[in-house]
Design a protein around this motif. Structure first.
Motif, short mmCIF file in Angstrom:
data_model
loop_
_atom_site.label_atom_id
_atom_site.label_comp_id
_atom_site.label_asym_id
_atom_site.label_seq_id
_atom_site.Cartn_x
_atom_site.Cartn_y
_atom_site.Cartn_z
N SER A 1 2.59 46.68 -35.93
CA SER A 1 3.81 46.71 -35.45
C SER A 1 4.04 45.47 -34.46
O SER A 1 4.87 45.64 -33.72
CB SER A 1 3.99 47.98 -34.41
OG SER A 1 3.52 49.08 -35.33
N LEU A 2 3.35 44.39 -34.59
CA LEU A 2 3.27 43.16 -33.84
C LEU A 2 4.67 42.46 -34.09
O LEU A 2 5.03 42.15 -35.28
CB LEU A 2 2.24 42.31 -34.08
CG LEU A 2 1.92 41.28 -32.94
CD1 LEU A 2 1.37 42.00 -31.68
CD2 LEU A 2 0.72 40.33 -33.44
N THR A 3 5.67 42.16 -33.15
CA THR A 3 6.84 41.42 -33.18
C THR A 3 6.75 40.34 -32.54
O THR A 3 6.14 40.20 -31.61
CB THR A 3 8.04 42.43 -32.88
OG1 THR A 3 7.87 42.68 -31.34
CG2 THR A 3 8.02 43.80 -33.59
N LEU A 4 7.62 39.46 -33.06
CA LEU A 4 7.79 38.19 -32.49
C LEU A 4 9.24 37.75 -31.87
O LEU A 4 10.31 38.39 -32.65
CB LEU A 4 7.66 36.93 -33.44
CG LEU A 4 6.19 36.68 -33.63
CD1 LEU A 4 5.50 37.62 -34.55
CD2 LEU A 4 6.06 35.22 -34.30
N PRO A 5 9.45 37.39 -30.43
CA PRO A 5 10.77 37.35 -30.09
C PRO A 5 11.34 36.26 -31.03
O PRO A 5 10.90 35.26 -31.32
CB PRO A 5 10.62 36.75 -28.65
CG PRO A 5 9.23 36.15 -28.74
CD PRO A 5 8.40 36.95 -29.67
#
Length: 187
Positions: free
Chosen positions: A175-179
């Motif tokens: 679930s790692l997201t990047l801005p």
């Protein structure tokens, strides 16, 4: 007991697929191509996905073993995706291994170069690396006319800091997201 191994593999596959999709969605965002000088070409997209994966790998290097295992599976998925894309572009079966070797070398070279600049928190060195790799100045093109890539370097440095603050739970659940750049506060 043996069936639980298959269940874990299926669960990992879902996690890897979800995380890889989140990473590729980030790399495909139009803002990188429209506002941050990444060319909207096959190689430009390779460069952008490579950068996103490098940032992801740098975060997962500080993870628990399970996070690192998922990261390895994501890198494997990336190279399978690259292989598939090369074949779709019409490259013959005889040439694919040579191209894959070259692209893998490019990826790992960027991992080292960008990693050094990020370790030093040197946005200028990072921008210079992007400029060299994303705008290499081929036949008749002058590298000095290439965009300076400062905006992309700022995004990468800020994103690395953002990722370090992400929970381990986000890593191991895929679930790692990047801005995105427009989500960042500009100085």
């Amino acid at each position: 007991m043996i069936f639980s191994l298959f269940k874990n593999r299926r669960s990992n596959r879902r996690i890897v697929d979800r995380q890889y999709e989140l990473l590729t969605q980030t790399a495909r965002q139009p803002i990188f191509y429209e506002a941050l000088d990444v060319p909207d070409t096959v190689m430009g997209r390779f460069e952008m996905l490579s950068l996103v994966l490098i940032l992801y790998l740098r975060r997962t290097a500080k993870s628990e073993r399970s996070g690192q295992e998922i990261a390895q599976e994501i890198i494997d998925a990336f190279f399978q995706d690259v292989d598939h894309s090369i074949r779709e572009l019409g490259v013959g079966d005889q040439t694919v291994p040579k191209r894959m070797k070259k692209l893998a070398g490019m990826f790992y070279g960027r991992l080292e170069t960008y990693g050094k600049a990020l370790d030093l928190k040197d946005e200028d060195a990072l921008a210079a690396g992007f400029r060299r790799n994303i705008h290499p100045g081929g036949k008749g093109e002058a590298v000095e006319n290439a965009p300076v890539m400062v905006g992309l370097a700022r995004w990468a440095a800020t994103t690395e800091t953002f990722l370090l603050d992400m929970t381990e739970e986000a890593v191991i659940t895929g679930s790692l997201t990047l801005p995105l750049p427009q989500q960042q506060v500009q100085p």
